[in-house]
Design an enzyme around this catalytic site. Structure first.
Site, PDB file in Angstrom:
ATOM      1  N   GLU A   1       0.854  -1.189   0.000  1.00 57.18           N
ATOM      2  CA  GLU A   1       0.000   0.000   0.000  1.00 57.18           C
ATOM      3  C   GLU A   1       0.893   1.244   0.000  1.00 57.18           C
ATOM      4  O   GLU A   1       2.018   1.211   0.528  1.00 57.18           O
ATOM      5  CB  GLU A   1      -0.879  -0.018   1.261  1.00 57.18           C
TER       6      GLU A   1
ATOM      7  N   ASN B   1      -6.786   1.418   2.722  1.00 52.35           N
ATOM      8  CA  ASN B   1      -7.511   2.671   2.962  1.00 52.35           C
ATOM      9  C   ASN B   1      -7.083   3.761   1.979  1.00 52.35           C
ATOM     10  O   ASN B   1      -7.868   4.643   1.630  1.00 52.35           O
ATOM     11  CB  ASN B   1      -7.291   3.135   4.399  1.00 52.35           C
TER      12      ASN B   1
ATOM     13  N   ASN C   1     -12.209  -0.781  -0.999  1.00 53.17           N
ATOM     14  CA  ASN C   1     -11.592  -1.384   0.181  1.00 53.17           C
ATOM     15  C   ASN C   1     -12.393  -1.056   1.439  1.00 53.17           C
ATOM     16  O   ASN C   1     -12.746   0.105   1.668  1.00 53.17           O
ATOM     17  CB  ASN C   1     -10.171  -0.828   0.359  1.00 53.17           C
ATOM     18  N   GLU C   2     -12.683  -2.064   2.232  1.00 51.70           N
ATOM     19  CA  GLU C   2     -13.310  -1.909   3.567  1.00 51.70           C
ATOM     20  C   GLU C   2     -14.390  -0.824   3.572  1.00 51.70           C
ATOM     21  O   GLU C   2     -14.354   0.104   4.392  1.00 51.70           O
ATOM     22  CB  GLU C   2     -12.231  -1.610   4.622  1.00 51.70           C
TER      23      GLU C   2
ATOM     24  N   TYR D   1      -6.895  -9.020  11.481  1.00 56.48           N
ATOM     25  CA  TYR D   1      -5.575  -8.840  12.109  1.00 56.48           C
ATOM     26  C   TYR D   1      -5.628  -9.428  13.511  1.00 56.48           C
ATOM     27  O   TYR D   1      -6.670  -9.402  14.161  1.00 56.48           O
ATOM     28  CB  TYR D   1      -5.215  -7.352  12.152  1.00 56.48           C
TER      29      TYR D   1
ATOM     30  N   GLU E   1      -6.415  -9.378   3.412  1.00 53.92           N
ATOM     31  CA  GLU E   1      -5.590  -8.731   4.446  1.00 53.92           C
ATOM     32  C   GLU E   1      -5.588  -9.626   5.674  1.00 53.92           C
ATOM     33  O   GLU E   1      -6.657  -9.885   6.248  1.00 53.92           O
ATOM     34  CB  GLU E   1      -6.123  -7.348   4.822  1.00 53.92           C
TER      35      GLU E   1
ATOM     36  N   GLN F   1       1.369  -6.521   5.467  1.00 54.59           N
ATOM     37  CA  GLN F   1       1.716  -6.227   4.106  1.00 54.59           C
ATOM     38  C   GLN F   1       3.071  -6.864   3.794  1.00 54.59           C
ATOM     39  O   GLN F   1       3.456  -7.774   4.510  1.00 54.59           O
ATOM     40  CB  GLN F   1       1.699  -4.720   3.904  1.00 54.59           C
TER      41      GLN F   1
HETATM   42  O1  AHR Z   1      -3.111  -2.912   6.082  1.00 49.50           O
HETATM   43  C1  AHR Z   1      -3.348  -1.736   6.782  1.00 49.50           C
HETATM   44  C2  AHR Z   1      -4.792  -1.250   6.673  1.00 49.50           C
HETATM   45  O2  AHR Z   1      -5.645  -2.146   7.326  1.00 49.50           O
HETATM   46  C3  AHR Z   1      -5.360  -1.172   5.280  1.00 49.50           C
HETATM   47  O3  AHR Z   1      -5.078   0.018   4.652  1.00 49.50           O
HETATM   48  C4  AHR Z   1      -6.842  -1.275   5.528  1.00 49.50           C
HETATM   49  O4  AHR Z   1      -7.519  -1.866   4.462  1.00 49.50           O
HETATM   50  C5  AHR Z   1      -6.946  -2.057   6.819  1.00 49.50           C
HETATM   51  O5  AHR Z   1      -7.762  -1.414   7.730  1.00 49.50           O
END
Ligand code: AHR
Length: 504
Positions: free
Chosen positions: A28, A73, A173-174, A245, A293, A353
């Protein structure tokens, strides 16, 4: 002594052929992922295009078939036109997501070039936050078409005669997240995503589209979001995205290891929702999952909030530079096993990432690139986890942790690579204080011999790596027996194990 884990491995117990794209990752425009990460023209190791060769080598070592780009994001306020054409005329922009100044020195053309250098393909995201269908079409035309039309010709004028041929497209995205520029309700988003995917496929029928699922299983709209979005967009998209995450916020390693069962529940729940919409629509088409992700992310969060609040609009600041521990590596190993166990539905997964930003690869701006602890399970899975995932017919003990019940002591999966004549068993002992006796019945693999057993083992869960050296790296194990087709060994507490057998 923990009870014995026993597994029977048979070629016929196939879950699915593994889609290699589950070893994808993500770059990103965030922090030092691009600038000082993959690209640093003034660095000693820079190549003729300014890309760091030390980073290229490490990415190639990981074997990443697809890289998601440019966000995240970041994409929700992305003006792709600013990133193409003569570099000295490119506009600098404010990235609202990470409160950073984006110089646009690296754009689609340069990133596509870099992706080729690391033997990868690009998974491109379109901006459905501040933009919409027309912009998505223009971008697709610029990237993939070889016609006499405006954007296709513009790419050629910019020096790229051949189209980039990007096959995989994320519809934003999201979009459920309040933090997202241009957040939408499920129905609003579902309609825009449908129209974008529909029109994009009218332009290039070879592409595949990923629609945004919830940005995490904990979102209050989770479940209904997926159902509503798919209700709108089902016929035009191919995958639904999942993001998750992990973090050991309670400083409870056993529960941290157990928390990956939530990831499995997430996969099962989204698969069920996809199938519910399929049934409701009387559709023949199955929507699969893009877990685009996933990673541990929690170490640097406080520092990051402070940087964004107190020092906004800087150029490539240090952001999301989590320094990973031993236990994070084990957690990622368990996540990879879960993806393999569900490889019938999970066709794409992106470790978020790749470089500097919550990443397996770190760079020193005036020094080397180095491997974080989490580099290794990914490296092993990408190297040995190709072929067919086999159903582990397995008995193992279970235990309880602070927030989880019936946690299996051992999580494991065999992968059979028929072409190479190779069978690999990935196994994690989730018990933090006991060894587990492990036995695999491999009589179905006559003529196979153990070629290597690699492991991550440590008593110190907080051990981490740095530019100065790797305290966490694989060891080669030799304490096992392999008689009459049965492999027996003892798995160390909190260990990641990769047992590779090859046809003699
Ligand atoms: O990977 C970091 C961020 O986590 C990304 O930009 C977003 O999609 C997620 O909230």
């Amino acid at each position: 002594m923990a009870s014995k884990t026993r597994m029977i491995v048979e070629k016929d117990f196939k879950i699915a052929d593994i889609d290699n794209r589950i070893y994808g990752s993500f770059i990103e425009h965030l922090g030092r992922a691009v600038y000082e990460g993959i690209y640093q023209p003034e660095h000693d190791s820079a190549d003729e295009d300014g890309f760091r060769k030390d980073v290229i080598e490490l990415v190639k070592e990981l074997g990443v078939p697809v890289v998601r780009y440019p966000g995240g994001n970041f994409v929700s306020n992305y003006y792709w036109e600013d990133t193409v054409g003569p570099r000295d005329q490119r506009k600098k922009r404010l990235d609202l997501a990470w409160r950073t100044l984006e110089p646009n020195e690296i754009g689609i053309s340069e990133f596509s070039k870099w992706a080729k250098k690391v033997d990868s393909s690009v998974m491109m995201a379109v901006n459905l936050g501040t933009r919409g269908v027309p912009d998505a079409l223009n971008l697709l035309e610029y990237c993939n078409l070889d016609t006499d039309s405006y954007y296709s010709s513009l790419r050629r004028e910019h020096g790229d005669k051949e189209p980039y041929g990007i096959k995989l497209w994320c519809m934003g995205n999201e979009m459920d997240g309040p933090w997202q520029v241009g957040q939408k309700s499920a129905r609003e988003y579902g309609k825009v995503a449908r129209e974008a995917a529909k029109a994009m496929k009218m332009m290039d029928e070879t592409i595949e589209c990923v629609v945004c699922g919830s940005s995490a299983i904990g979102m209050p709209t989770f479940g209904q979001w997926e159902a509503d979005v798919l209700d709108e967009a089902y016929d035009y998209v191919d995958y639904v995205s999942l993001h998750q995450y992990f973090g050991n916020r309670d400083k409870d390693t056993a529960d941290f290891f157990a928390s990956l069962d939530d990831l499995e529940d997430f996969i099962k729940a989204v698969s069920a929702i996809c199938d519910y919409v399929k049934a409701k629509k009387h559709s023949k088409k199955t929507i699969n999952l893009s877990f685009d992700e996933w990673n541990c992310w929690y170490h640097a969060s406080e520092v990051d909030s402070e940087t964004m609040e107190k020092k906004p609009w800087g150029l490539h600041p240090h952001l999301l530079e989590d320094n990973y521990t031993y236990e994070d590596a084990i957690v990622n190993g368990i996540a990879l096993i879960k993806f393999l166990k569900h490889s019938d539905r999970v066709k794409i997964a992106c470790l978020a990432q790749l470089v500097n930003v919550i990443a397996p690869i770190m760079t020193e701006s005036d020094g080397p690139a180095w491997r974080q602890t989490i580099f290794y399970p990914f490296y092993h899975a990408s190297k040995y986890g190709r072929g067919a995932a086999l159903r582990p017919v397995m008995t193992t003990g279970t235990h309880k942790t602070a927030k989880h019940e019936d946690v299996t002591d051992v999580e494991a999966i065999p992968v059979y690579n028929e072409e190479k004549g190779q069978l690999t068993i990935f196994a994690v002992n989730r018990l933090t204080d006991e060894e587990v006796p492990f036995e695999a019945d491999l009589r179905g693999f006559e003529g196979y011999k153990v070629s290597t057993w690699q492991a991550l083992e440590s008593d110190d869960m907080l051990l981490s790596n740095s530019a100065e050296g790797e305290k966490v790296k694989p060891v080669t194990k030799s304490e096992y027996s392999f008689t009459d087709g049965t492999f027996s060994a003892s798995l160390k507490p909190a260990s990641w194990n990769v047992i590779v057998l090859e046809k003699a």
